[in-house]
Design a protein around this motif. Sequence first.
Motif, short mmCIF file in Angstrom:
data_model
loop_
_atom_site.label_atom_id
_atom_site.label_comp_id
_atom_site.label_asym_id
_atom_site.label_seq_id
_atom_site.Cartn_x
_atom_site.Cartn_y
_atom_site.Cartn_z
N ALA A 227 0.83 -1.21 0.00
CA ALA A 227 0.00 0.00 0.00
C ALA A 227 0.86 1.26 0.00
N THR A 228 1.89 1.27 0.82
CA THR A 228 2.78 2.43 0.88
C THR A 228 3.48 2.66 -0.45
N ALA A 229 3.96 1.60 -1.06
CA ALA A 229 4.65 1.72 -2.35
C ALA A 229 3.70 2.20 -3.45
N ALA A 230 2.41 1.89 -3.30
CA ALA A 230 1.41 2.32 -4.28
C ALA A 230 0.97 3.76 -4.06
N GLY A 231 1.49 4.39 -3.01
CA GLY A 231 1.14 5.77 -2.73
C GLY A 231 -0.06 5.94 -1.83
#
Length: 324
Positions: A227-231
């Motif tokens: 989720a974090t990597a997806a923004g």
Amino acid sequence: MRILVVGAGATGGYFGGRLVQASRDVTFLVRPERARRLRERGLRIVGLGEQTVLTPRLVVTGEIGSTFDLVLFSVKATGLGQAIEDVAPAIGPGTLILPVLNGMRHIDALAERFGDPAVLGGVAKVVTTVDADGDIVRLADLQSVTYGARGAHAPEPLAEVGRVLGGAGFDTALSGDIVGEMWAKWVLIAAAGAVTCLMRGTVGEVVAVPGGAAFAEAAFAECAAVATAAGHTVPREALAFARQTVTTPGSPFASSLYRDLVSGNSTEGEHIFGDLVSRARRLGVSVPLLDLVTMHLRVRQNRVDTSQAATAGPAAGPDGLPAR
């Protein structure tokens, strides 16, 4: 506002039923067998001391004769493709679609078929199941729907959506970041599904054994990292809740995906895990535990598909739409 609820199962049956109780203009789209059961017994919401029996308006697949203002999409992901075709005659130029499925893959499918502006984002939280009689059984006192526009510009009828959903016996909220809300729920259900499906037990049973809590923390961390990597970094409060959900000692909690797994039903493995690990690959995030649960569920789903192919074909699911 005319509302069409696609699916009368654990989620659609519950929220649609509450809207019927609140005297909203609601019709359920169901398959013939589910329609027969509902006409015989009514739509029943039971559990936690409740015994509600409703007589909702029904339309059978293939017999939609008009368009609707709002379509509440509540089928399992395994039946999404067929449900999209079934509901197509109900979608007009001004129709808004509010899907409350898990994950994100359904958004792309609905937007491709009906146009991006028509598709809202939505998150439903409810703990219900469908019993052998087709009744909606409440398992916990949790019921809410969060919704919102996915783009910068909200469609004009969005305010009316709030009016018809509000005051209907469940919590509602208009979100300014509904995609972020959807990712937060995805992290929760993926972590809970990974823990309970891989270990074949409730959260309490998993964390009770040596290494169980560390395993649950690791599965949760992988989901949050994607989720974090997806923004869409999950807010601190939601992260704390998700972590607590998968690590609480003695917890009887098991994900709905796990319940489908042990019941011999098809699962939402591809929608919840297959899509998540695919995004992780594109984003360069290592997710070995999610890879493992995805492979596990694919092997098991192949077995289910082979078994179904050897019989008379797929049956309708408890919500009257494609088997799940």
